[in-house]
Design a protein around this motif. Structure first.
Motif, PDB file in Angstrom:
ATOM      1  N   ILE B  48       0.844  -1.201   0.000  1.00 28.80           N
ATOM      2  CA  ILE B  48       0.000   0.000   0.000  1.00 28.80           C
ATOM      3  C   ILE B  48       0.877   1.248   0.000  1.00 28.80           C
ATOM      4  O   ILE B  48       0.600   2.226  -0.684  1.00 28.80           O
ATOM      5  N   GLY B  49       1.942   1.200   0.755  1.00 28.71           N
ATOM      6  CA  GLY B  49       2.832   2.361   0.786  1.00 28.71           C
ATOM      7  C   GLY B  49       4.121   2.034   1.515  1.00 28.71           C
ATOM      8  O   GLY B  49       4.174   1.118   2.337  1.00 28.71           O
ATOM      9  N   ILE B  50       5.180   2.776   1.163  1.00 29.15           N
ATOM     10  CA  ILE B  50       6.471   2.595   1.841  1.00 29.15           C
ATOM     11  C   ILE B  50       6.948   3.968   2.278  1.00 29.15           C
ATOM     12  O   ILE B  50       7.042   4.895   1.453  1.00 29.15           O
ATOM     13  N   ASP B  51       7.232   4.117   3.549  1.00 28.52           N
ATOM     14  CA  ASP B  51       7.702   5.392   4.068  1.00 28.52           C
ATOM     15  C   ASP B  51       9.173   5.238   4.444  1.00 28.52           C
ATOM     16  O   ASP B  51       9.522   4.549   5.399  1.00 28.52           O
ATOM     17  N   THR B  52      10.031   5.874   3.662  1.00 23.41           N
ATOM     18  CA  THR B  52      11.476   5.720   3.890  1.00 23.41           C
ATOM     19  C   THR B  52      12.080   6.942   4.570  1.00 23.41           C
ATOM     20  O   THR B  52      13.295   7.005   4.763  1.00 23.41           O
ATOM     21  N   ARG B  53      11.220   7.937   4.942  1.00 23.86           N
ATOM     22  CA  ARG B  53      11.782   9.205   5.409  1.00 23.86           C
ATOM     23  C   ARG B  53      12.660   9.052   6.648  1.00 23.86           C
ATOM     24  O   ARG B  53      13.736   9.621   6.734  1.00 23.86           O
ATOM     25  N   GLU B  54      12.172   8.257   7.570  1.00 18.84           N
ATOM     26  CA  GLU B  54      12.931   8.117   8.805  1.00 18.84           C
ATOM     27  C   GLU B  54      14.294   7.452   8.548  1.00 18.84           C
ATOM     28  O   GLU B  54      15.318   7.862   9.094  1.00 18.84           O
ATOM     29  N   ALA B  55      14.271   6.458   7.695  1.00 21.85           N
ATOM     30  CA  ALA B  55      15.525   5.763   7.362  1.00 21.85           C
ATOM     31  C   ALA B  55      16.509   6.721   6.691  1.00 21.85           C
ATOM     32  O   ALA B  55      17.717   6.704   6.962  1.00 21.85           O
ATOM     33  N   GLU B  56      15.990   7.571   5.806  1.00 20.65           N
ATOM     34  CA  GLU B  56      16.865   8.504   5.091  1.00 20.65           C
ATOM     35  C   GLU B  56      17.560   9.481   6.031  1.00 20.65           C
ATOM     36  O   GLU B  56      18.645   9.985   5.739  1.00 20.65           O
ATOM     37  N   GLN B  57      16.904   9.758   7.161  1.00 21.19           N
ATOM     38  CA  GLN B  57      17.463  10.733   8.101  1.00 21.19           C
ATOM     39  C   GLN B  57      18.544  10.132   8.991  1.00 21.19           C
ATOM     40  O   GLN B  57      19.276  10.870   9.650  1.00 21.19           O
ATOM     41  N   LEU B  58      18.617   8.829   9.042  1.00 25.51           N
ATOM     42  CA  LEU B  58      19.571   8.193   9.953  1.00 25.51           C
ATOM     43  C   LEU B  58      21.008   8.536   9.523  1.00 25.51           C
ATOM     44  O   LEU B  58      21.383   8.315   8.373  1.00 25.51           O
ATOM     45  N   PRO B  59      21.804   9.085  10.443  1.00 27.00           N
ATOM     46  CA  PRO B  59      23.192   9.397  10.065  1.00 27.00           C
ATOM     47  C   PRO B  59      23.933   8.138   9.609  1.00 27.00           C
ATOM     48  O   PRO B  59      23.771   7.072  10.206  1.00 27.00           O
ATOM     49  N   GLY B  60      24.709   8.270   8.553  1.00 26.44           N
ATOM     50  CA  GLY B  60      25.444   7.121   8.010  1.00 26.44           C
ATOM     51  C   GLY B  60      24.718   6.454   6.865  1.00 26.44           C
ATOM     52  O   GLY B  60      25.269   5.589   6.198  1.00 26.44           O
ATOM     53  N   VAL B  61      23.472   6.861   6.621  1.00 25.43           N
ATOM     54  CA  VAL B  61      22.721   6.301   5.488  1.00 25.43           C
ATOM     55  C   VAL B  61      22.954   7.183   4.263  1.00 25.43           C
ATOM     56  O   VAL B  61      22.820   8.405   4.343  1.00 25.43           O
ATOM     57  N   PHE B  62      23.338   6.558   3.157  1.00 25.02           N
ATOM     58  CA  PHE B  62      23.639   7.322   1.941  1.00 25.02           C
ATOM     59  C   PHE B  62      22.529   7.260   0.903  1.00 25.02           C
ATOM     60  O   PHE B  62      22.430   8.136   0.066  1.00 25.02           O
ATOM     61  N   ALA B  63      21.762   6.194   0.932  1.00 28.74           N
ATOM     62  CA  ALA B  63      20.677   6.089  -0.050  1.00 28.74           C
ATOM     63  C   ALA B  63      19.664   5.063   0.429  1.00 28.74           C
ATOM     64  O   ALA B  63      20.021   4.074   1.077  1.00 28.74           O
ATOM     65  N   VAL B  64      18.408   5.349   0.151  1.00 25.79           N
ATOM     66  CA  VAL B  64      17.329   4.398   0.415  1.00 25.79           C
ATOM     67  C   VAL B  64      16.537   4.289  -0.880  1.00 25.79           C
ATOM     68  O   VAL B  64      16.155   5.310  -1.458  1.00 25.79           O
ATOM     69  N   ASP B  96      10.753 -11.694  -0.234  1.00 21.18           N
ATOM     70  CA  ASP B  96      10.746 -10.898  -1.467  1.00 21.18           C
ATOM     71  C   ASP B  96      11.324  -9.508  -1.147  1.00 21.18           C
ATOM     72  O   ASP B  96      10.934  -8.881  -0.166  1.00 21.18           O
ATOM     73  N   PRO B  97      12.268  -9.008  -1.960  1.00 27.60           N
ATOM     74  CA  PRO B  97      12.904  -7.722  -1.635  1.00 27.60           C
ATOM     75  C   PRO B  97      11.966  -6.532  -1.848  1.00 27.60           C
ATOM     76  O   PRO B  97      11.266  -6.465  -2.860  1.00 27.60           O
ATOM     77  N   VAL B  98      11.952  -5.611  -0.898  1.00 28.17           N
ATOM     78  CA  VAL B  98      11.003  -4.501  -0.917  1.00 28.17           C
ATOM     79  C   VAL B  98      11.700  -3.141  -0.950  1.00 28.17           C
ATOM     80  O   VAL B  98      11.232  -2.219  -1.612  1.00 28.17           O
ATOM     81  N   ALA B  99      12.796  -3.011  -0.236  1.00 28.92           N
ATOM     82  CA  ALA B  99      13.506  -1.733  -0.204  1.00 28.92           C
ATOM     83  C   ALA B  99      14.966  -2.034   0.108  1.00 28.92           C
ATOM     84  O   ALA B  99      15.303  -3.139   0.537  1.00 28.92           O
ATOM     85  N   ALA B 100      15.837  -1.049  -0.129  1.00 26.70           N
ATOM     86  CA  ALA B 100      17.255  -1.281   0.143  1.00 26.70           C
ATOM     87  C   ALA B 100      17.913   0.004   0.595  1.00 26.70           C
ATOM     88  O   ALA B 100      17.454   1.112   0.282  1.00 26.70           O
ATOM     89  N   VAL B 101      18.989  -0.194   1.326  1.00 26.42           N
ATOM     90  CA  VAL B 101      19.688   0.922   1.954  1.00 26.42           C
ATOM     91  C   VAL B 101      21.186   0.745   1.687  1.00 26.42           C
ATOM     92  O   VAL B 101      21.687  -0.380   1.686  1.00 26.42           O
ATOM     93  N   ALA B 102      21.875   1.874   1.466  1.00 26.28           N
ATOM     94  CA  ALA B 102      23.348   1.855   1.469  1.00 26.28           C
ATOM     95  C   ALA B 102      23.807   2.733   2.615  1.00 26.28           C
ATOM     96  O   ALA B 102      23.349   3.871   2.749  1.00 26.28           O
ATOM     97  N   LEU B 115      13.789   1.222  10.137  1.00 21.69           N
ATOM     98  CA  LEU B 115      13.090   2.514  10.105  1.00 21.69           C
ATOM     99  C   LEU B 115      12.282   2.710   8.825  1.00 21.69           C
ATOM    100  O   LEU B 115      11.696   3.756   8.611  1.00 21.69           O
ATOM    101  N   ILE B 116      12.292   1.709   7.950  1.00 22.13           N
ATOM    102  CA  ILE B 116      11.449   1.792   6.746  1.00 22.13           C
ATOM    103  C   ILE B 116      10.101   1.163   7.090  1.00 22.13           C
ATOM    104  O   ILE B 116      10.040   0.041   7.592  1.00 22.13           O
ATOM    105  N   HIS B 117       9.049   1.916   6.834  1.00 21.54           N
ATOM    106  CA  HIS B 117       7.718   1.452   7.220  1.00 21.54           C
ATOM    107  C   HIS B 117       6.933   1.077   5.971  1.00 21.54           C
ATOM    108  O   HIS B 117       6.691   1.923   5.123  1.00 21.54           O
ATOM    109  N   VAL B 118       6.588  -0.208   5.879  1.00 14.44           N
ATOM    110  CA  VAL B 118       5.851  -0.697   4.708  1.00 14.44           C
ATOM    111  C   VAL B 118       4.443  -1.074   5.157  1.00 14.44           C
ATOM    112  O   VAL B 118       4.267  -1.785   6.146  1.00 14.44           O
ATOM    113  N   GLU B 119       3.472  -0.563   4.414  1.00 13.97           N
ATOM    114  CA  GLU B 119       2.094  -0.942   4.708  1.00 13.97           C
ATOM    115  C   GLU B 119       1.660  -1.991   3.678  1.00 13.97           C
ATOM    116  O   GLU B 119       1.762  -1.764   2.477  1.00 13.97           O
ATOM    117  N   TYR B 120       1.224  -3.147   4.183  1.00 15.68           N
ATOM    118  CA  TYR B 120       0.818  -4.242   3.309  1.00 15.68           C
ATOM    119  C   TYR B 120      -0.681  -4.495   3.412  1.00 15.68           C
ATOM    120  O   TYR B 120      -1.270  -4.297   4.474  1.00 15.68           O
TER     121      TYR B 120
END
Lengths: 815, 815
Positions: B48-64, B96-102, B115-120
């Motif tokens: 239904i939706g994926i909220d990556t905002r919180e993950a993106e804010q985490l220090p040390g995260v370069f891409a979501v 099944d892969p849904v999101a990824a982080v570097a 910190l990635i929130h997926v609504e299923y």
């Protein structure tokens, strides 16, 4: 053409500018040890004993080796196998390697070096040509042999030199000295060795000649050649200084074999000055006979080379100081005598222009003197006697195209040289610069011209056998990707890019489609290396051959598919298009897939060996080249008669490059050559005191910065030489040659004094001006030439189409 | 021969045993980031939706990134482009892969995943073949299309099946189930991606098929294929599990492109179970008609494959469950119906034996039943109806050599099978082992036999075009060193060594002279990869062709030098010797130097494409191979009737490998296959509960250890097949196939019960013994087969030289 002739960036430009390129010192292997080399502190001494026990006990030390561990001699030329990776019985210069250590880090290795105790018995050092010829000094090599400290003597006569002088209407003699100097690359030498579980040795080294290093490793380490892999890391400046196999490369390999761990040896800047193999100091004497119009009837040239402690390329250098004088102007009779001595200084070898800037300096200043003596216009006089296209020289060198006449015209026109020269007087003194007060002496300005020529690669490899000098394998696969395999070594000149340009041009694809693998003795076909300006012509020719072999298959498959003749197809913009019917076309990748299906794996191999052109005499191997480049240079200088300071205000240089495959790179090479020639002319020199290099650092060794480098106006002349790929000839070295004599001639134009030796320091200017003021000879230069009995020359008959004597005696149609 | 046929070590053996080999996870690049993938916790759900905002804010995260960043679908087969690197709208299995982080490190990346929130929105999960055929369940792919959860249906009839059954004197029907299992490689999947300043993508990946990964990257990332380089790192176990392009490879590349930094994604062990692509669970029904002597007159085979969530190689797997039954014994009429369903489990794909161990299990147990029913000797009966050399099968497959008869003889002789089988009774119960008390049940021993055949590579590439399947370029240089370039991927089977053996054999040199460069899409010519047991035959053939092209030149140069005919020269022991006059000889390296001088850079190119042998029907591309290997296996087991434990005491296996290029490696492959077959027979299975894999760890997933692995007696049979290099055929997969049915047949021999499904757990043994004791059918296996309306079969006429019906009706000379 879409790629050739275009000012494209180098393919590695991005990687270089953002720091992605990994140089040798950027390599770090797991469990890697660090090697350091103990060097002689004596210029000339016997080794009585070496005690390594204390060093071996130091924690963190993994191995300590001395000469007995590496007793097999090596050297670059077959006739000069006179070096030891670590000295066995004798040291021959301050810096000669004596022992080496591998340790966990460089600090521990350095500490271990301090714990190695070497007992020396000093010998008399030999520090100059004069001392080398003094038989009371100790002998450096092969003691007891009758050559004493003379390494090589050459005596050759081409044509009838006596008749040439007899025919002369004016004879001029003069002497010159060109001081030695070094390459000063930004990157220090570094080697990393790994001896794998499979008993294969891999050596990464900042070298211009991985194959020659490979050969030296096989010889000194006693390994099968096929067990050794040498990979040239990107070279951060070579200029000839990374063309020899070096002690530290062999030592790193030996330490890796002994410890079973990778070993890195990175030379520090001081050590780079010791292993420099730079410009030979050369003392020269020139005698020429000319007619009243300047035509040369005879040339007698004598060179004395100070070779330093070992042979290196010195035999070739000796020949080079004589071979190429004939390639620029017509010379019907030529006598050359050359002599190289050993001295207790770091060995000299090839530096940009290898053995030719020194005689070129002498000859072009000499010609300037003759022009003034005979009241001839320097450019017109030179232009009149430029060698003919497709002719032979008196010493059996083959000229293909020669654009020197055009080069002279272009620099004269661009610089306004003729006008200024015609005025026969120094330019008016400029007004004082801002902040400068009243001046005692005047600023005098002047212009000088000089010309030169250089090889596009040497005619012979430095192996014992006949062989291809360059090989290229091209692989094309269904991704549309082209892999190019070549042993050539990119030392910053752009040789990797050259391969990509040729492939992209021939196949009509993007540079991004081309992937270049080079400089790896195991991965890539043989290529002799980056020296003698050989790469563009030789590797380029091999590459054209290889890529056309694949191209033919692709075109055949496409022609069949499109039902058109292959000859009607053009490869461009990642497409193959039928010229006669542009609707018939196919995408590049689809074309590859078609051809791959038809022919199987697509590859092409090309190789190049220069034409056999040596003359019928010993030593004739040095000098022949598939083609020669030509340069003409005008320098404008300001001389401060109060301080003796010389400022080069502008350089105009025209270079006959045959074809500029990438004009941006050729201009870069030309500007770099001019910059280096400027340094040699005005400031660079190796200075020794009591056997010790006085200035082995970038702080003290004087070299021009951007502040001293003038505006350089580069003019490219294209003659489309039949021997080179797309007509190309050399570009990377030749343009250095005319710069020092042009500057010296400009100084004469400015202040009327002759400085017949480089570097031209202010004190030499002041001394000459002082002499002139006293009414004495206004010249600084060698006063006497050693009195050496050269052997009777080998007489060589000139080839049929060489310049002839007795021109005036032939019947002339209408005069 | 000096090299071929000798038990030499692998060329990378030393590097492997001392840890010098660098696997993918040993790669560390400067500034490298670590990628982690968020995976679905639902077996079947809408996103239904994926909220990556919180993950993106985490220090040390370069891409979501999420599915919207990689929307282009991919897949291995052209017809199954159904995967997304990150799911866009739906998830189809737990994992099944849904999101990824570097991120800077794996811990930070893992924290960001939290910190990635997926609504299923959950959908009904489909967890079995039965549920997949239930149309009330939600549809997994292409919702609304009328196939519902059926992925592929095949229905083919070769020859006259009705006539075949009519001619039969005995008809037998039975059903079987082969549980799914996974590859369990020691090395987890890992990929490292780098996107350079030059906009070239390099991906290092532990993959069996770098070229197929290359293709998937080009498609999903929208890059030119020529900008992508895939390098297969040494593979620490593949077995088919690294044959697909995977999400983590594409994700690593995308993250590297977005961040401008290298990115590594190393799967953890749990993730390996999710992306396994392992053995399909297959439900099977077999009906065969035979004569009294066992001759098959008709075979009807039905397979139901549980494919998991995506297509992968599944279409091919489906065909494979039917194609190779005909390659072992003569079958004159054959009907095959196959069906693959989607389920909400990790997708299944190729595992060692790809689609054939399941039907082989069914068919060989089925034949054992017939033998018992008709009182035939199992080996004699099989041997009688083995396919003929150089014949065709009813489904248009081409048999070249077949050594199965000899294989059967050899294992029977070695194992003493006939003697024991003739006794028709279980072996005597052994005395209790040390420490074992009185036992309630007896230990019963038995022996079973089974046979099989397998492909030496597939007939078609998994590309859209015709192409060489393998290409090899060989370069020889003056060091005597030979470089071999090939895209083949060494996954531990020794394919790199194979190339070295061939080159060393052909040129008479040492293995140390040969340097192998493989598995790099940019550096090496195309090779489809290590799957379908294709490498030895296909790459080997290309290599022979390439090296002989160079050999010819070397021999020509040497012949000229020695003044002897080239045909009289032999290359051996690093020398070229004239057979007629052994004084005329020349060292290897000198010979190369001669040839290089004569011909220029020495290289040879070879490529291989299998013969076109597909039959005249759709789907005929799956099955054809240049040649087929054959195996016969005897298993001896002890069954503990108290616990139901089965111990395999010894395995005898004879394998027709055509020619064992290195018998040591072939034995290793055979033993590995036997070990894997043993695991599949007795313990390995994927177990799910409520959509979740119950045992995704090496602790819980049961696989044999050395303790469970019996003594294996390998017997190599050589038939010198004309299609393979030196006569070689496949070895790495075929010997797995007969192991599970041989064990099942041995269990029947021991205790008289039939376990018609694998794995054969103790509880199944006990259950069957219980039923037997009750006088019921002593069998555990599927009771019913889904009632599916297969489409009317495509009827295919058998080729001319296929087994024929109506043998008895032909006039027979003397009977």
């Amino acid at each position: 053409m879409r790629v050739i002739g275009k000012p494209l960036p180098k393919i590695d430009a991005w990687a270089k500018v953002i720091g992605e390129t990994k140089f040798g010192d950027d390599l770090f292997l797991p469990r890697m040890l660090y090697g350091r080399i103990l060097r002689s502190t004596y210029p000339h001494a016997r080794i009585i004993g070496i005690d390594t026990r204390e060093a071996e006990q130091l924690p963190g030390v993994f191995a300590v080796i001395t000469g007995k561990d590496l007793p097999i001699k090596f050297g670059i030329l077959p006739s000069s196998q006179d070096e030891e990776a670590l000295c066995v019985d004798k040291v021959r210069y301050v810096g000669d390697p004596v022992a080496a250590v591998a340790a966990v880090d460089e600090e521990t290795a350095d500490r271990a070096l301090e714990l190695i105790h070497v007992e020396y018995a000093p010998l008399t050092p030999v520090m100059s040509i004069k001392e080398a010829l003094d038989e009371s000094r100790d002998q450096i090599h092969a003691e007891g042999a009758d050559h004493h400290n003379i390494h090589k003597m050459v005596s050759l006569e081409f044509g009838d030199i006596a008749a040439g002088f007899a025919e002369a209407e004016y004879i001029h003699e003069s002497s010159y000295f060109y001081e030695g100097n070094t390459h000063l690359p930004m990157e220090q030498h570094v080697a990393v060795a790994q001896f794998g579980a499979d008993e294969h040795l891999t050596l990464w080294s900042s070298t211009q000649t991985p194959h020659y290093v490979h050969r030296a490793l096989a010889k000194t380490l006693g390994l099968n050649a096929s067990q050794i892999r040498v990979i040239a890391t990107p070279v951060g400046g070579g200029f000839g200084g990374k063309t020899d196999p070096f002690s530290h490369e062999i030592v790193a390999a030996k330490l890796a074999m002994l410890t079973g761990r990778p070993v890195k040896i990175a030379l520090n800047r001081e050590e780079v000055f010791y292993c420099h193999r730079g410009r030979h100091p050369v003392l020269m004497w020139v005698k020429s006979g000319v007619r009243r119009d300047g035509e040369i009837t005879a040339l007698h040239f004598r060179t004395f080379l100070d070779g330093g402690a070992y042979g290196s390329y010195g035999v070739a250098t000796t020949y080079y100081t004589g071979a190429l004088q004939t390639v620029t102007y017509k010379i019907p009779a030529y006598k050359f005598e050359g002599l190289r001595v050993f001295t207790n200084k770091p060995p000299c070898g090839p530096k940009r222009g290898h053995g030719t800037p020194q005689p070129r300096f002498a000859f072009e200043v000499h010609l300037d003197k003759i022009a003034h003596d005979l009241d001839l216009d320097p450019p017109e006089y030179r232009k009149k006697f430029v060698v003919d296209n497709f002719s032979k020289t008196v010493n059996h060198l083959t000229i293909t195209t020669c654009g020197l006449g055009e080069c002279i015209e272009k620099v004269v026109e661009a610089s306004g040289f003729a006008t200024k020269a015609e005025s026969k007087s120094p330019l008016p003194t400029p007004p004082p610069r801002a902040g400068e007060g009243e001046r005692v002496g005047a600023i005098r300005r002047g212009m000088g011209l000089a010309c030169s020529s250089y090889l596009s690669g040497a005619g012979l490899p430095i192996y014992w056998n006949e062989m291809p000098h360059s090989g290229v394998i091209v692989k094309v696969d269904r991704s549309g990707s082209v892999a190019v395999f070549c042993g050539s070594t990119d030392i910053g000149q752009g040789s990797d890019s050259l391969l990509a340009y040729i492939v992209a041009e021939e196949l009509g694809i993007d540079l991004k489609d081309v992937h270049v693998f080079t400089a790896d003795t195991q991965l890539t076909p043989v290529d002799l290396g980056s020296y003698s300006s050989r790469v563009t012509v030789m590797t380029g020719n091999a590459c054209v051959q290889a890529v056309r072999a694949v191209k033919e298959k692709i075109l055949e498959a496409v022609a069949q598919k499109l039902m058109v003749p292959a000859e009607s197809l053009v490869m461009q913009n990642r497409e193959i298009v039928c010229e006669d019917d542009e609707a018939r076309r196919i995408q590049w990748q689809d074309a590859v897939i078609l051809a791959e299906a038809k022919f199987g794996t697509l590859s092409g191999t090309g190789s190049y060996k220069p034409p056999k052109r040596a003359g019928p005499f010993k030593g004739s191997g040095v000098g022949p080249s598939p083609s020669y480049s030509y340069s003409a240079c005008v320098a404008e200088v300001s001389v401060d008669t109060e301080t003796g300071n010389v400022t080069v205000d502008k350089i105009w240089i025209a270079h006959d490059v045959g074809r500029a495959i990438n004009p941006l790179l050729v201009e870069g090479q030309t500007e770099g050559s001019v910059y280096m020639g400027l340094g040699e002319a005005l400031m660079e020199e190796q200075v020794f005191r009591r056997g010790v290099h006085k200035i082995p650092s970038m702080l003290e060794y004087k070299s021009p910065t951007t502040l001293e480098t003038p505006d350089i106006k580069t003019i490219l002349v294209e003659t489309l030489d039949p021997e080179g790929p797309y007509g190309a000839k050399e570009a990377g070295q030749g343009p250095l040659l005319p710069v020092p004599p042009a500057i010296a001639n400009a100084i004469y134009d400015a202040i009327g004094v002759r400085i017949d030796e480089v570097p031209i320091h202010p004190e030499k200017i002041l001394k000459a001006l002082e002499e002139k003021a006293k009414g004495k000879e206004a010249r600084v230069g060698p006063k006497e030439i050693p009195n050496v009995n050269f052997p009777a020359p080998i007489h060589v008959e000139p080839p049929e189409n060489a310049p002839k004597l007795g021109r005036r005696k032939l019947p002339i149609a209408s005069e």
